[in-house]
Scaffold this motif. Structure first.
Motif, mmCIF file in Angstrom:
data_model
loop_
_atom_site.group_PDB
_atom_site.id
_atom_site.type_symbol
_atom_site.label_atom_id
_atom_site.label_comp_id
_atom_site.label_asym_id
_atom_site.label_seq_id
_atom_site.Cartn_x
_atom_site.Cartn_y
_atom_site.Cartn_z
ATOM 1 N N GLY A 224 0.793 -1.226 0.000
ATOM 2 C CA GLY A 224 0.000 0.000 0.000
ATOM 3 C C GLY A 224 0.819 1.267 0.000
ATOM 4 N N ASN A 225 2.122 1.155 -0.252
ATOM 5 C CA ASN A 225 2.989 2.335 -0.309
ATOM 6 C C ASN A 225 2.687 3.104 -1.602
ATOM 7 O OD1 ASN A 225 5.211 4.124 -0.782
ATOM 8 N ND2 ASN A 225 6.468 2.915 0.628
ATOM 9 N N ARG A 226 1.982 4.216 -1.470
ATOM 10 C CA ARG A 226 1.552 4.951 -2.659
ATOM 11 C C ARG A 226 2.714 5.643 -3.357
ATOM 12 N NH1 ARG A 226 -3.518 8.568 -1.073
ATOM 13 N NH2 ARG A 226 -2.176 9.103 0.681
ATOM 14 N N ARG A 227 3.748 6.006 -2.598
ATOM 15 C CA ARG A 227 4.922 6.610 -3.237
ATOM 16 C C ARG A 227 5.622 5.594 -4.140
ATOM 17 N NH1 ARG A 227 8.712 9.673 0.879
ATOM 18 N NH2 ARG A 227 9.698 10.191 -1.123
ATOM 19 N N ALA A 228 5.719 4.356 -3.645
ATOM 20 C CA ALA A 228 6.338 3.306 -4.465
ATOM 21 C C ALA A 228 5.515 3.049 -5.714
ATOM 22 C CB ALA A 228 6.484 2.026 -3.644
ATOM 23 N N LEU A 229 4.186 3.020 -5.565
ATOM 24 C CA LEU A 229 3.320 2.818 -6.730
ATOM 25 C C LEU A 229 3.460 3.981 -7.701
ATOM 26 C CD1 LEU A 229 1.150 1.247 -8.219
ATOM 27 C CD2 LEU A 229 -0.573 2.363 -6.777
ATOM 28 N N GLY A 230 3.524 5.201 -7.177
ATOM 29 C CA GLY A 230 3.684 6.361 -8.040
ATOM 30 C C GLY A 230 4.986 6.324 -8.828
ATOM 31 N N ARG A 231 6.057 5.903 -8.167
ATOM 32 C CA ARG A 231 7.346 5.799 -8.869
ATOM 33 C C ARG A 231 7.289 4.722 -9.958
ATOM 34 N NH1 ARG A 231 9.477 7.192 -3.730
ATOM 35 N NH2 ARG A 231 9.410 5.030 -3.036
ATOM 36 N N HIS A 232 6.575 3.641 -9.652
ATOM 37 C CA HIS A 232 6.452 2.589 -10.658
ATOM 38 C C HIS A 232 5.680 3.090 -11.875
ATOM 39 C CE1 HIS A 232 5.978 -1.231 -12.586
ATOM 40 N NE2 HIS A 232 4.671 -1.247 -12.398
ATOM 41 N N LEU A 233 4.605 3.831 -11.650
ATOM 42 C CA LEU A 233 3.830 4.360 -12.771
ATOM 43 C C LEU A 233 4.657 5.355 -13.581
ATOM 44 C CD1 LEU A 233 0.215 4.874 -11.381
ATOM 45 C CD2 LEU A 233 1.319 2.812 -12.253
ATOM 46 N N ASP B 107 -6.265 9.931 2.169
ATOM 47 C CA ASP B 107 -6.901 8.612 2.244
ATOM 48 C C ASP B 107 -5.959 7.559 1.662
ATOM 49 O OD1 ASP B 107 -8.479 6.381 2.201
ATOM 50 O OD2 ASP B 107 -10.054 7.228 0.934
ATOM 51 N N PRO B 108 -5.466 6.612 2.463
ATOM 52 C CA PRO B 108 -4.510 5.608 1.950
ATOM 53 C C PRO B 108 -5.138 4.632 0.962
ATOM 54 C CG PRO B 108 -5.173 5.066 4.190
ATOM 55 C CD PRO B 108 -5.735 6.420 3.904
ATOM 56 N N ASP B 109 -6.471 4.579 0.909
ATOM 57 C CA ASP B 109 -7.149 3.649 0.012
ATOM 58 C C ASP B 109 -7.679 4.330 -1.240
ATOM 59 O OD1 ASP B 109 -6.812 1.262 1.544
ATOM 60 O OD2 ASP B 109 -8.317 2.011 2.947
ATOM 61 N N THR B 110 -7.196 5.541 -1.480
ATOM 62 C CA THR B 110 -7.505 6.251 -2.719
ATOM 63 C C THR B 110 -6.194 6.684 -3.367
ATOM 64 O OG1 THR B 110 -9.586 7.092 -1.827
ATOM 65 C CG2 THR B 110 -8.714 8.199 -3.758
ATOM 66 N N PHE B 111 -6.080 6.435 -4.650
ATOM 67 C CA PHE B 111 -4.856 6.789 -5.374
ATOM 68 C C PHE B 111 -5.255 7.529 -6.638
ATOM 69 C CE2 PHE B 111 -1.595 5.979 -8.568
ATOM 70 C CZ PHE B 111 -0.428 6.270 -7.882
ATOM 71 N N VAL B 112 -4.744 8.744 -6.809
ATOM 72 C CA VAL B 112 -5.055 9.557 -7.989
ATOM 73 C C VAL B 112 -3.757 9.886 -8.714
ATOM 74 C CG1 VAL B 112 -6.079 11.691 -8.852
ATOM 75 C CG2 VAL B 112 -7.081 10.553 -6.856
ATOM 76 N N ARG B 113 -3.746 9.603 -9.989
ATOM 77 C CA ARG B 113 -2.543 9.857 -10.789
ATOM 78 C C ARG B 113 -2.915 10.610 -12.054
ATOM 79 N NH1 ARG B 113 3.102 9.390 -10.085
ATOM 80 N NH2 ARG B 113 4.063 9.370 -12.136
ATOM 81 N N SER B 114 -2.273 11.738 -12.297
ATOM 82 C CA SER B 114 -2.436 12.471 -13.548
ATOM 83 C C SER B 114 -1.344 12.044 -14.514
ATOM 84 C CB SER B 114 -2.365 13.979 -13.307
ATOM 85 O OG SER B 114 -3.522 14.447 -12.667
#
Length: 314
Positions: free
Chosen positions: A11-20, A104-111
């Motif tokens: 659930g690490n959103r920073r890690a997911l963001g870097r992957h995207l 919210d840790p269960d919401t992820f928004v990416r532009s």
């Protein structure tokens, strides 16, 4: 910091963001991580929100996030923004409008920037949807940059496609021009407090009847909403859920999955071919260029080169 599968799945959103970001940049490290994520076989419900700029797509998306979160769903949004003419990156308007979900840790928004891609989507969008699905987000909403003619790629990506229109803008005719009648699973006339909302609903309903959509098992509804006040959002959410149940019951989900995979393969093949073509043209010998300069048809030269490539690979 190196992106790891464990960090993304925890659930690490920073890690997911870097992957995207790596997927958007088409890096080999990101592709290696993506292979591991795809092996998990996780899939999400995908909802496309599309329509012309200014119709209220982002506000509707924000309302849908809140609705799904009230039901305990983890929600990811991939919002495709126009590219900045200076940096080439996303203008980030959608992420600004949805910043209320930042904590919210269960919401992820990416532009994501279009980077010149046509079709209302970004070139890396499919990889990103797969990634957030594997990361455990049960609902993925894809908001396009704004649909015009020939910008209907969302039909190959989302299970349920919501087309948003405005009253009093002649959008019924525009819907025909842009091919939106064919891709819409739901029509939404947003800003229904404006004059002409009822007329827009009647016009779209009539056009759907003329297109004989009623012959399908799924009858495309035309809804009215006011995203700012929340009016009509419960009906919109109910219609999305109804369409998802329809897909499950009519084996439509499996058919759309096949369409999704075929589109993914086409896009990957085009990218591979384009890369090969660029190398081929840049490395072409002087003799070939002189042939063109002497009046040879580029089509004939290209056909000969293709024949050489195929013979060499055989």
């Amino acid at each position: 910091m190196q992106v790891t599968i464990d960090a993304i799945l925890s659930g690490n959103r920073r890690a997911l963001g870097r992957h995207l970001r790596g997927l958007d940049d088409r890096t080999e490290k990101a592709f290696a991580t993506q292979r591991q994520l795809l092996a998990l076989g996780r899939r999400s419900r995908t909802i496309g929100v599309t329509g012309s700029p200014g119709v209220g797509k982002s506000t509707l998306t924000d309302r849908l996030i809140k609705s799904y979160r009230r039901d305990g769903e983890r929600v990811a949004v991939i919002a495709v923004d126009p590219s900045s003419p200076f940096s080439g990156g996303a203008i980030l308007g959608d992420r600004i409008r949805m910043q209320g979900h930042h904590a919210d840790p269960d919401t992820f928004v990416r532009s994501v920037a279009t980077r010149g891609a046509l079709g209302g989507l970004a070139a890396s969008i499919r990889d990103m949807v797969d990634a957030v699905s594997a990361a455990g987000f049960g609902v993925v909403i894809i908001e396009t940059v704004g649909v015009g003619q020939d910008e209907i790629d969302i039909v190959h990506l989302a299970q349920t496609n919501v087309v948003v229109e405005l009253p009093g803008a002649g959008d019924g005719i525009q819907a025909i021009k842009a091919g939106l009648l064919e891709i819409a699973d739901l029509f939404v006339v947003n800003k229904c407090d404006r004059p002409g909302a009822e007329q827009a609903v009647r016009q779209l309903s009539l056009l759907l009847d003329m297109e004989k959509k009623a012959q399908r098992a799924w009858a495309v509804p035309v809804l009215q909403t006011n995203a700012l006040s929340g009016e009509g959002l419960e009906s919109l959410r109910a219609s999305i859920d109804d369409h998802q149940r329809y897909l499950d019951g009519a084996n439509g989900a499996a058919r759309r999955r096949q369409d999704y995979l075929k589109a993914a393969l086409r896009e990957a093949l085009r990218a591979a071919v384009n890369e090969r073509v660029e190398r081929l043209v840049e490395n072409r010998d002087v003799e070939t260029l002189e042939r063109l300069d002497s009046g040879a048809l580029p089509y004939d030269v290209a056909r000969d080169l293709l024949g050489q490539i195929l013979r060499n690979e055989d």
